[in-house]
Design a protein around this motif. Structure first.
Motif, mmCIF file in Angstrom:
data_model
loop_
_atom_site.group_PDB
_atom_site.id
_atom_site.type_symbol
_atom_site.label_atom_id
_atom_site.label_comp_id
_atom_site.label_asym_id
_atom_site.label_seq_id
_atom_site.Cartn_x
_atom_site.Cartn_y
_atom_site.Cartn_z
ATOM 1 N N PRO A 176 0.836 -1.206 0.000
ATOM 2 C CA PRO A 176 0.000 0.000 0.000
ATOM 3 C C PRO A 176 0.869 1.254 0.000
ATOM 4 C CG PRO A 176 -0.027 -1.058 2.158
ATOM 5 C CD PRO A 176 0.737 -1.972 1.251
ATOM 6 N N ASP A 177 0.382 2.318 -0.676
ATOM 7 C CA ASP A 177 1.113 3.582 -0.713
ATOM 8 C C ASP A 177 1.413 4.104 0.677
ATOM 9 O OD1 ASP A 177 1.174 3.722 -3.385
ATOM 10 O OD2 ASP A 177 -0.341 5.276 -3.597
ATOM 11 N N ARG A 178 0.445 3.867 1.558
ATOM 12 C CA ARG A 178 0.569 4.369 2.915
ATOM 13 C C ARG A 178 0.118 3.267 3.849
ATOM 14 N NH1 ARG A 178 0.397 9.554 5.343
ATOM 15 N NH2 ARG A 178 -0.305 9.422 7.502
ATOM 16 N N ASP A 179 0.979 2.932 4.779
ATOM 17 C CA ASP A 179 0.684 1.839 5.692
ATOM 18 C C ASP A 179 0.943 2.358 7.100
ATOM 19 O OD1 ASP A 179 0.061 -0.658 6.589
ATOM 20 O OD2 ASP A 179 1.786 -1.666 5.714
ATOM 21 N N PHE A 180 0.611 1.578 8.065
ATOM 22 C CA PHE A 180 0.812 2.027 9.431
ATOM 23 C C PHE A 180 1.262 0.830 10.231
ATOM 24 C CE2 PHE A 180 0.003 3.982 13.485
ATOM 25 C CZ PHE A 180 0.152 5.331 13.246
ATOM 26 N N ARG A 181 2.495 0.905 10.751
ATOM 27 C CA ARG A 181 2.989 -0.223 11.538
ATOM 28 C C ARG A 181 2.425 -0.147 12.923
ATOM 29 N NH1 ARG A 181 8.896 -0.476 8.989
ATOM 30 N NH2 ARG A 181 8.139 -1.446 7.113
ATOM 31 N N GLN A 182 1.611 -1.107 13.298
ATOM 32 C CA GLN A 182 0.959 -0.964 14.573
ATOM 33 C C GLN A 182 1.346 -2.007 15.596
ATOM 34 O OE1 GLN A 182 -3.055 -0.247 12.573
ATOM 35 N NE2 GLN A 182 -3.399 -2.146 13.689
#
Lengths: 256, 256
Positions: A176-182
């Motif tokens: 994905p262009d923008r991801d979020f490591r959570q």
């Protein structure tokens, strides 16, 4: 430098990289490393200046041995690409040739479509200073030109290979262009966020910060805005509530 | 290697490239060249291992002197990015940090939007072996991760810089995906194409190729298809008509 565990798997079976008359073993090695970084392994050399195998290629390949050891050497470009279905020529200078000119992105998207149809591709790269011969370009399907700063257009051979290989991987990549490591946490719920706001505003009321009353609604709104748009995680909401508690605890005065 | 005259102008004022603790002067030079290839000029070095200026950076920079001579050195990352509005951190390894992770493409498209609004960007790159310190990542707006082959993910420092610089140029570039270099000629008109077909078919009738009559329509269709989809130019139609004439001229037998 840079990389990610999010790419599903090594992408093999990509285009052949065909270096025509490469001069420097170091460039061959750096190109091999760049290839493997983006999942390409099929390296073909046409009339390299120095005998092959070339030990000068080994160190800059930085353990891309599968590419170096598998490289094949040819006398003629036409032999190097004989069994391929689609051949692209990279070139910097405009040539007087009636030939489509593709961006690396468009070319590698086409290569993916060809690969999906079971058709193979090769990309020709010319020698370091002078580029490809016109006769090699003439029998290519299309020209690939990397968009560059026209005031400083001379791209290193291995860097040109890198860009094509990068675009090959991207064309098949679903990162994905923008991801979020959570990690172990999750986004805060609306209720958790409201709990934070009410906790904070209770303490701000107690401290006289939200004063005078006619300004209170706008001040509350501004503060809520800051934390709403931050996209807080559940863990972070707990951290912030801990901070509010710590800041409002009666302070010890003087030395601890 | 590779480049084009179609890019309108050098793109200056792009993101600052911030190398934190770079070890090898050669890598700094190669990064500088890659920057200028794609229109970036603002190079900042944080605690380089060797004293700066470093002559080892000069040759691989390959005349990107404007970048090398303009490079600035800082003691702390925080000083190097002090006046910038948006700071991105490149990293390969997943870190346990709650931070958006962008592709190079998404990050550089954002950088273009920021630039259009008069806001400045910097991109942090860590040292060759170990990458960025967590404290530098923590104060960055987002992580940028280059999608790579997970089985061979270690990207050379200068190559990581190259990919970000390339994406910066692309994000502002209007090069068409597919172009056609036509020089002094133009696409053939339908009438010119029909002239070629009729010329060819007349000669093929005379030579008995379009026989038997019941198969003639399909044979004509097949031949017209080949030349229709080639997207012929006016000059090429004339060449093909010349070929038909040459092939149908009475042959001299024996030695010339």
């Amino acid at each position: 430098m840079a990389g990610t565990d999010r790419t599903k798997e090594a992408v093999l079976g990509g285009p052949a990289i065909v270096l025509v008359e490469p001069q420097m073993g170091e460039n061959i090695g750096t190109a091999a490393r760049a290839m493997l970084n983006f999942g390409l392994t099929d390296l073909r050399l046409v009339r390299p200046r120095d005998p092959w195998p070339n030990e000068k290629a080994r160190a800059p390949a930085s353990r891309a041995d599968v590419v170096i050891d598998g490289a094949r050497v040819y006398r003629q470009t036409t032999d190097a690409v004989a069994e391929l279905h689609h051949v692209y020529a990279t070139t910097a200078r405009p040539r007087d040739m009636l030939k489509p000119v593709l961006t690396p992105r468009a070319a590698m998207e086409a290569a993916r479509r060809h690969a999906a149809a079971g058709e193979t591709c090769g990309i020709l790269f010319g020698r370091e200073k002078s580029g490809l011969h016109n006769e090699d370009i003439a029998v290519s399907k299309a020209i690939v030109a990397v968009p560059v700063n026209p005031a400083f257009a001379s791209l290193n051979l291995a860097q040109a290979v890198l860009i094509l290989a990068y675009e090959w991987l991207l064309a098949g990549d679903d990162t994905p262009d923008r991801d979020f490591r959570q990690g172990a946490t999750r986004p805060a719920t609306h209720e958790e966020l409201m709990g934070l706001f009410e906790h904070l505003e209770t303490e701000l009321d107690a401290g006289g910060f939200l004063y005078p009353p006619e300004k209170r609604p706008a001040m509350v709104r501004n503060v809520r805005n800051i934390f709403s748009r931050a996209g807080l995680m559940e863990q972070e909401v707990r951290t912030l509530r801990g901070i509010v508690s710590a800041l409002t605890k009666p302070r010890r005065r003087g030395n601890p």
